[in-house]
Scaffold this motif. Structure first.
Motif, short mmCIF file in Angstrom:
data_model
loop_
_atom_site.label_atom_id
_atom_site.label_comp_id
_atom_site.label_asym_id
_atom_site.label_seq_id
_atom_site.Cartn_x
_atom_site.Cartn_y
_atom_site.Cartn_z
N TYR A 94 -11.54 -5.18 56.57
CA TYR A 94 -10.41 -4.88 57.44
C TYR A 94 -9.39 -4.10 56.62
O TYR A 94 -8.90 -4.62 55.62
N ASP A 96 -5.83 -3.18 56.67
CA ASP A 96 -4.66 -3.57 57.44
C ASP A 96 -3.61 -2.47 57.49
O ASP A 96 -2.93 -2.29 58.47
N TYR A 119 -11.32 -1.60 61.26
CA TYR A 119 -12.35 -2.45 60.65
C TYR A 119 -13.56 -1.59 60.31
O TYR A 119 -13.95 -0.71 61.08
N HIS A 165 -3.49 -2.50 52.09
CA HIS A 165 -4.00 -3.85 51.97
C HIS A 165 -5.30 -3.97 52.75
O HIS A 165 -5.45 -3.38 53.81
N ARG A 167 -8.74 -6.83 53.78
CA ARG A 167 -9.29 -8.19 53.80
C ARG A 167 -10.79 -8.07 53.91
O ARG A 167 -11.32 -7.22 54.62
N TRP A 168 -11.51 -8.93 53.16
CA TRP A 168 -12.97 -8.94 53.22
C TRP A 168 -13.41 -9.85 54.37
O TRP A 168 -12.77 -10.87 54.63
N LYS A 169 -14.50 -9.50 55.00
CA LYS A 169 -15.05 -10.35 56.07
C LYS A 169 -16.51 -10.67 55.74
O LYS A 169 -17.33 -9.77 55.57
N VAL A 174 -12.82 -14.74 56.86
CA VAL A 174 -12.02 -13.57 56.46
C VAL A 174 -11.13 -13.97 55.29
O VAL A 174 -10.47 -15.00 55.33
N SER A 175 -11.15 -13.15 54.25
CA SER A 175 -10.38 -13.47 53.04
C SER A 175 -8.89 -13.22 53.23
O SER A 175 -8.47 -12.73 54.27
N GLY A 176 -8.12 -13.52 52.23
CA GLY A 176 -6.70 -13.18 52.21
C GLY A 176 -6.55 -11.69 51.97
O GLY A 176 -7.52 -10.96 51.83
N ARG A 177 -5.29 -11.24 51.91
CA ARG A 177 -5.03 -9.81 51.73
C ARG A 177 -5.07 -9.40 50.26
O ARG A 177 -4.52 -10.09 49.42
N TYR A 178 -5.73 -8.31 50.00
CA TYR A 178 -5.78 -7.74 48.65
C TYR A 178 -5.17 -6.36 48.69
O TYR A 178 -5.44 -5.59 49.61
#
Ligand SMILES: *[C@@H]1O[C@H](CO)[C@@H](O)[C@H](O)[C@H]1NC(C)=O
Length: 211
Positions: A94, A96, A119, A165, A167-169, A174-178
């Motif tokens: 994702y 963002d 996405y 930013h 996020r991995w899915k 779904v992960s946090g924001r990187y």
């Protein structure tokens, strides 16, 4: 009647303290083991899936305008096409928010242009096209001198910078924001050697991504 083994009340108290601390130790041990196992499991899943960084490439860059009004107010208009690629087989991404701008000799020459969130499926790629502009952007007084020099040399090095930013899915998780940063460097023919019309990159450039 029960027999009293303890020699003194003091001794009795001591024994009780030892019992409690033993119990506490066991609890702490169990708890630590539990936490460590969970951390190990997360690490293992992460290592097995091992999400690779998204890949970006600059497909094309065309400079339509790069003119100074007065000594240091810049008008610019640069069209770029980025290719965004997800190299992962099991991880979706994702995006963002993504901001993109152009830079020349270490200074910003356009405002930020934002790309709407999207996405990206596993092993998928997207073309991101946009126009980066500035109207009356203040630049360093050295800008005009640097441009003149590049025109004599016959080439101009343009940097396209991006940050955002993601996020991995993985499956439904779904992960946090990187935060991620992308940096592309492209060389454009400039000056006598360049044909009329916009300054156009002859070939694309691979970009460096940091997550
Ligand atoms: C830059 O843009 C401003 C505002 O759009 C305009 O007034 C000005 O004439 C432009 N300058 C040049 C050199 O194109």
């Amino acid at each position: 009647m029960s027999q009293i083994d303890e020699k003194s009340p003091q001794h009795c108290a001591k024994k009780k303290v030892i019992n409690i601390s033993k119990h506490k130790k066991k609890l702490i041990y169990t708890f630590t083991t539990f936490i460590l196992s969970i951390l190990l499991l997360i690490l293992l899943v992460w290592l097995i899936l091992h999400p690779a960084k998204p890949e970006f490439a600059l497909k094309e860059a065309d400079i339509y305008q790069l003119t100074l009004s007065g000594a240091r107010l810049l008008n610019s208009s640069i069209q770029i096409t980025l290719v965004s690629n997800n190299p992962n087989q099991k991880v979706g991404i994702y995006y963002d928010e993504i901001q993109v701008y152009a830079s020349y000799k270490g200074q910003r020459i356009t405002l930020d242009s934002s790309i709407p969130p999207f996405y990206q499926e596993q092993k998928d790629h997207n073309l991101l096209s946009m126009v980066l502009v500035a109207n009356g952007l203040a630049v360093d007084p050295s800008f005009s001198y640097e441009m003149g020099r590049d025109q004599m040399v016959g080439r101009l090095v343009l940097e396209v910078k991006s940050n955002g930013h993601l996020r991995w899915k993985v499956g439904t998780w779904v992960s946090g924001r990187y935060m991620f940063i992308v940096n592309c460097v492209v060389v454009l023919p400039f000056g006598a050697a360049a044909p009329a019309g916009p300054l156009t990159s002859k070939q694309g450039a691979r970009c460096l991504t940091t997550v």
